[in-house]
Design a protein around this motif. Structure first.
Motif, PDB file in Angstrom:
ATOM      1  N   GLY B 167       7.371  -9.096   3.404  1.00 34.02           N
ATOM      2  CA  GLY B 167       7.417  -8.210   1.852  1.00 34.02           C
ATOM      3  C   GLY B 167       6.363  -9.163   1.127  1.00 34.02           C
ATOM      4  N   GLN B 168       6.424 -10.416   1.207  1.00 32.62           N
ATOM      5  CA  GLN B 168       5.654 -11.451   0.630  1.00 32.62           C
ATOM      6  C   GLN B 168       4.256 -11.219   0.726  1.00 32.62           C
ATOM      7  OE1 GLN B 168       6.545 -14.213  -1.926  1.00 32.62           O
ATOM      8  NE2 GLN B 168       8.439 -12.673  -1.973  1.00 32.62           N
ATOM      9  N   ALA B 169       3.788 -10.940   2.245  1.00 34.00           N
ATOM     10  CA  ALA B 169       2.624 -10.608   2.553  1.00 34.00           C
ATOM     11  C   ALA B 169       2.190  -9.530   1.867  1.00 34.00           C
ATOM     12  CB  ALA B 169       2.505 -10.473   4.115  1.00 34.00           C
ATOM     13  N   MET B 170       2.939  -8.484   1.550  1.00 34.13           N
ATOM     14  CA  MET B 170       2.518  -7.299   0.958  1.00 34.13           C
ATOM     15  C   MET B 170       2.143  -7.517  -0.406  1.00 34.13           C
ATOM     16  SD  MET B 170       5.284  -4.415   2.090  1.00 34.13           S
ATOM     17  CE  MET B 170       5.330  -3.608   3.667  1.00 34.13           C
ATOM     18  N   LEU B 171       2.978  -8.385  -0.955  1.00 30.74           N
ATOM     19  CA  LEU B 171       2.690  -8.817  -2.280  1.00 30.74           C
ATOM     20  C   LEU B 171       1.454  -9.448  -2.654  1.00 30.74           C
ATOM     21  CD1 LEU B 171       5.883 -10.087  -4.355  1.00 30.74           C
ATOM     22  CD2 LEU B 171       4.659  -7.970  -4.686  1.00 30.74           C
ATOM     23  N   ALA B 172       1.340 -10.462  -1.774  1.00 31.64           N
ATOM     24  CA  ALA B 172       0.030 -11.117  -1.612  1.00 31.64           C
ATOM     25  C   ALA B 172      -1.315 -10.099  -1.394  1.00 31.64           C
ATOM     26  CB  ALA B 172      -0.057 -12.132  -0.495  1.00 31.64           C
ATOM     27  N   VAL B 173      -1.212  -9.300  -0.601  1.00 28.00           N
ATOM     28  CA  VAL B 173      -2.221  -8.180  -0.325  1.00 28.00           C
ATOM     29  C   VAL B 173      -2.592  -7.269  -1.502  1.00 28.00           C
ATOM     30  CG1 VAL B 173      -3.095  -6.365   1.230  1.00 28.00           C
ATOM     31  CG2 VAL B 173      -1.924  -8.254   2.198  1.00 28.00           C
ATOM     32  N   SER B 174      -1.384  -7.101  -2.113  1.00 28.39           N
ATOM     33  CA  SER B 174      -1.784  -6.110  -3.221  1.00 28.39           C
ATOM     34  C   SER B 174      -2.286  -7.002  -4.413  1.00 28.39           C
ATOM     35  CB  SER B 174      -0.277  -5.578  -3.672  1.00 28.39           C
ATOM     36  OG  SER B 174       0.299  -6.385  -4.880  1.00 28.39           O
ATOM     37  N   GLU B 175      -2.065  -8.220  -4.636  1.00 25.23           N
ATOM     38  CA  GLU B 175      -2.725  -8.833  -5.724  1.00 25.23           C
ATOM     39  C   GLU B 175      -4.259  -9.144  -5.243  1.00 25.23           C
ATOM     40  OE1 GLU B 175      -0.692 -12.466  -6.985  1.00 25.23           O
ATOM     41  OE2 GLU B 175       1.085 -10.995  -7.618  1.00 25.23           O
ATOM     42  N   ASP B 176      -4.513  -9.496  -4.093  1.00 25.27           N
ATOM     43  CA  ASP B 176      -5.904  -9.848  -3.799  1.00 25.27           C
ATOM     44  C   ASP B 176      -6.054  -9.812  -2.139  1.00 25.27           C
ATOM     45  OD1 ASP B 176      -8.633 -10.932  -3.480  1.00 25.27           O
ATOM     46  OD2 ASP B 176      -8.407 -12.344  -5.209  1.00 25.27           O
ATOM     47  N   LYS B 177      -6.821  -8.853  -1.916  1.00 25.12           N
ATOM     48  CA  LYS B 177      -6.740  -8.671  -0.457  1.00 25.12           C
ATOM     49  C   LYS B 177      -7.641  -9.876   0.330  1.00 25.12           C
ATOM     50  CE  LYS B 177      -7.454  -4.016   0.215  1.00 25.12           C
ATOM     51  NZ  LYS B 177      -8.269  -2.962   0.430  1.00 25.12           N
ATOM     52  N   GLY B 178      -8.705 -10.197  -0.361  1.00 23.09           N
ATOM     53  CA  GLY B 178      -9.717 -11.251   0.130  1.00 23.09           C
ATOM     54  C   GLY B 178      -8.898 -12.650   0.278  1.00 23.09           C
ATOM     55  N   ALA B 179      -8.457 -12.998  -0.849  1.00 24.02           N
ATOM     56  CA  ALA B 179      -7.717 -14.132  -0.896  1.00 24.02           C
ATOM     57  C   ALA B 179      -6.424 -14.171   0.099  1.00 24.02           C
ATOM     58  CB  ALA B 179      -6.857 -14.435  -2.313  1.00 24.02           C
ATOM     59  N   ALA B 180      -5.670 -12.882   0.135  1.00 22.59           N
ATOM     60  CA  ALA B 180      -4.543 -13.051   1.198  1.00 22.59           C
ATOM     61  C   ALA B 180      -5.344 -13.155   2.828  1.00 22.59           C
ATOM     62  CB  ALA B 180      -3.996 -11.639   1.087  1.00 22.59           C
ATOM     63  N   GLN B 181      -6.341 -12.659   2.957  1.00 23.61           N
ATOM     64  CA  GLN B 181      -6.808 -13.137   4.278  1.00 23.61           C
ATOM     65  C   GLN B 181      -7.148 -14.516   4.549  1.00 23.61           C
ATOM     66  OE1 GLN B 181      -9.639 -10.065   5.028  1.00 23.61           O
ATOM     67  NE2 GLN B 181      -9.313  -9.845   7.326  1.00 23.61           N
ATOM     68  N   LEU B 182      -7.682 -14.984   3.513  1.00 26.36           N
ATOM     69  CA  LEU B 182      -7.988 -16.334   3.677  1.00 26.36           C
ATOM     70  C   LEU B 182      -6.655 -17.359   4.011  1.00 26.36           C
ATOM     71  CD1 LEU B 182     -10.755 -16.951   0.699  1.00 26.36           C
ATOM     72  CD2 LEU B 182     -11.038 -16.795   3.424  1.00 26.36           C
ATOM     73  N   MET B 183      -5.636 -16.546   3.478  1.00 24.61           N
ATOM     74  CA  MET B 183      -4.509 -17.539   3.549  1.00 24.61           C
ATOM     75  C   MET B 183      -3.894 -17.550   4.896  1.00 24.61           C
ATOM     76  SD  MET B 183      -3.841 -19.347   0.885  1.00 24.61           S
ATOM     77  CE  MET B 183      -5.492 -19.301  -0.218  1.00 24.61           C
ATOM     78  N   GLY B 184      -4.635 -16.443   5.579  1.00 24.57           N
ATOM     79  CA  GLY B 184      -3.963 -16.254   6.954  1.00 24.57           C
ATOM     80  C   GLY B 184      -3.162 -15.004   6.980  1.00 24.57           C
TER      81      GLY B 184
END
Lengths: 397, 294
Positions: B167-184
């Motif tokens: 769920g947290q991953a979903m939140l992260a993706v929704s906020e910034d896809k690129g940054a989320a990817q960088l965070m693994g």
């Protein structure tokens, strides 16, 4: 990555194939029915086109018309055709959509149709009426009930018009004292439903009952009828008039039962077919009364023969749409014989000849004894009242 | 008494809209795309239940489970075949048009398999209607189940997003896809999970919709789908509680509009209210204000 692209390409190809297979089988069956009826080559056959919804929400009607018409064509061809010429019949799908109906009409025109049986539903019928009038093509709609379906002199119909149905319904309810308080629910987005409703209200003023609730719905909100029924119930309506198709009516009946409201329900010809809804609890439709020009349980010999032949050919009991189409083809035959139509005549000549011939013929059909037409395109016949009892249709009178 | 009856009907209708709206809002919030095929997944879900009950003779509960699994898989397949290749496309319109295409594809597949005839859907809800106030107020079992299920789903989903890792991953993706990817964070996997959950909810919505309004045709999902989309925008697209509020408000306004103003104008009233709300609050009732950074 490459692998994924291949997979998606294959899946895409598979999807396209399924679509094409669908279309393919459809056109196969259509051309099949056409060619099987043409024992002699083109040129000395009379080409009759049909238009109606074979897919989509009104497919039940289109299929019934297609089957009824094909049965009549088969019988006529077996008996020697029209003036010695065999009939070739091609039925095109319009999905109950005005634009597609015009496309279907153009397809038939390219094919060389000399008269058109159609269309099945009102809105497409009005649209096709416009273009057919410009071309002067003879049009006989088996079941297009809107007033405008036969606006032009080249168009005729087998069924009753919407106002006729509304008028007859109000008369019947009044004359038989079925109720003193009546509620009406109708589809204001549908020309068929609102046409009947308006005529019903007009005639109701002359009758001994009162309309206590008049509620509308539109095709965007045709699943929830709780409010309309609640209002009818609160107004104390003993009879609810439902001038629309059985798809919605089956929902109305179910929701009325859910709220313990059991007035008498009265419908028009769109109600025909309600018992054929898969999974529908026939118990809910008990005592439902509706106007219908045709009932398969009639003891009339011609009707019984039609019903048996239809069941043999298609494995189901014909509804009034099938009957209208069956009579429609026989009417075209009678009119063409009256006008001495031959296959080499042009579409316009045939149309002009049929315009007069239609008013001169009388046919003994399955939807009425001695069915005749007026120059306005309206048929003249008596309505029949059907009541559902024990999960079957029964004629009241 | 009829006021309460209208209110219950409105909430029950609104709950169905809310469950459907959840699918729209989740996919939009996380993948930033409008999945217009969502309504048709509902229809497929209802057909699966119908086929398992009448065709294979399974008990309704098992049929609903099968339907949920089927729709989940369907959602993942649609996402990976039709949407994923386009997610990074230059125009977001490409995905939108594809979604409309998928919608028609699903309708026509159902038309091909099940035919156009209306099927009366036997309710899978075993609870009988409750009569109150000496029979003048009837609450159907379907209404009760719909409202209760709606609340349960909404709570579970909120907890899932707040507490679980996915769920947290979903939140992260929704906020910034690129940054989320960088965070693994596995972005594609997270989007697929979103579609899976959305489609599973669609299956449940399909069962509830067809139990309450028991007709089933290949076009059953189309109109509720659009209404639910409106509900999602109403409540603030991307917001889960917003979907609940938007859905229920839409249902109640629709029923009250029909009951007290005009049954003919019901839809005009619903959309009129929508326009007013969007003028006052352009992001919807619970929509977040997006601040543009210069």
């Amino acid at each position: 990555m490459k692998f994924k692209k291949v997979v998606s390409a294959v899946l895409l190809a598979a999807m396209t194939m399924t679509c094409m297979a669908g279309c393919g089988s459809n056109s196969d069956s259509q051309s099949g029915s056409g060619s099987s009826n043409s024992s002699s080559g083109s040129g000395d056959t009379i080409k009759i086109g049909g238009i109606g919804p074979v897919t989509g929400s009104a497919a039940v009607y289109g299929m019934a018309v297609k089957n009824g018409a094909e049965l009549a064509v088969k019988e006529i061809n077996a008996a020697g055709g029209i003036n010695g010429a065999q009939i070739e019949f091609d039925f095109q799908d319009d999905e109950n959509d005005a634009e597609k109906a015009v496309n279907a009409y153009n397809t038939l025109k390219d094919w060389g149709t000399q008269a058109v049986l159609g269309t099945v539903t009102s809105a497409p019928c009005v649209a096709v009426g416009e273009v057919a009038q410009a071309d002067n093509t003879f049009l006989l709609t088996p079941s297009g009930t809107a007033v405008d379906c036969v606006k032009y002199d080249n168009a005729f119909r087998v069924c009753f018009s919407d106002p006729m149905q509304g008028l007859e319904s109000a008369k019947y309810i009044g004359e038989h004292n079925l109720a003193t308080k009546v509620a009406a629910i109708y589809d204001s987005s549908d020309v068929y439903s609102s046409g009947i409703y308006e005529a019903f209200v007009k005639e109701a003023a002359n009758q001994n009952f009162e309309i206590v609730a008049a509620e509308a719905f539109t095709k965007e909100s045709n699943s929830d009828f709780s409010v309309q029924l609640q209002k009818a119930k609160d107004a104390g309506a003993e009879l609810v008039f439902l001038p629309f198709y059985y798809t919605e009516a089956s929902l109305v009946l179910k929701q009325a039962a859910g709220m313990n409201y059991s007035p008498m329900f009265f419908g028009c010809d769109g109600m025909d077919g309600i018992l054929a809804v898969k999974g529908f609890d026939a118990e809910l439709a008990n005592d439902l009364v509706f106007l219908s020009p045709f009932t398969p349980t009639s003891e009339d010999e011609a009707i019984q023969k039609f019903v048996t032949d239809f069941q043999e050919a298609y494995g189901e009991t014909p509804n009034q749409f099938a009957a209208d189409a069956y009579d429609g083809i026989y009417a075209i035959k009678a009119a063409m014989e009256q006008a001495k139509v031959t296959p080499d005549m042009s579409v316009t000549d045939i149309c002009d000849a049929l315009k007069t011939a239609m008013t001169e013929i009388t046919i003994d059909g399955v939807t009425a004894k001695s069915l005749t037409w007026e120059a306005s395109g309206e048929p003249s016949k008596e309505p029949m009242v059907v009541k559902i009892a024990d999960g079957d249709y029964a004629v009241v009178e | 008494m009829s006021f309460i009856s209208y209110l219950i009907n409105g909430i029950s209708l609104g709950s169905v809209y809310a469950i459907i709206a959840l699918g729209y809002t989740m996919v939009y919030g996380i993948a930033k795309m409008l999945n217009f095929a969502h309504g048709d997944v509902i229809m497929i879900g209802a057909y699966v239940v119908m086929a398992s009950v009448t065709g294979a003779g399974l008990p309704p509960f098992a049929a609903v489970l099968i339907s949920i699994v089927f729709c989940t898989v369907l959602g993942i397949v649609i996402e990976s075949v039709a949407y994923r290749p386009l997610l990074n496309a230059a125009s977001s319109l490409a995905v939108l048009i594809t979604a409309i295409g998928v919608s028609y594809l699903l309708q026509n597949i159902a038309l091909l398999i099940f035919g156009a005839n209306t099927i009366s859907f036997a309710s899978v809800v075993p609870i009988p209607a409750i009569e109150l106030a000496g029979g003048s107020l009837t609450i159907t079992g379907e209404a009760i189940v719909t409202i209760v299920l709606c609340i349960i789903i909404m709570t579970t989903l909120t907890l899932f997003i707040k507490k679980s890792k996915a769920g947290q991953a979903m939140l992260a993706v929704s906020e910034d896809k690129g940054a989320a990817q960088l965070m693994g964070i596995h972005v594609n996997g997270t989007i697929a999970l979103t579609f899976a959950i959305g489609s599973a909810l669609a299956a449940i919505a399909g069962v509830l919709l067809c139990s309450a309004y028991p007709t089933l045709t290949p076009y059953t999902g189309a109109m509720p789908g659009i209404k639910a989309f409106v509900a999602a925008v109403f409540g603030g697209i991307g917001s889960i509680p917003g979907a609940l509020i938007g859905g229920i408000l839409l249902g109640v306004i629709e029923i009250f509009g029909k009951a007290y103003i005009s049954s003919q104008m019901a839809d005009a009233i619903v959309f009129g209210v929508l326009i007013v709300i969007l003028i006052v609050k352009p992001t919807g009732i619970l929509g977040k204000n997006i601040q543009e950074k210069v």
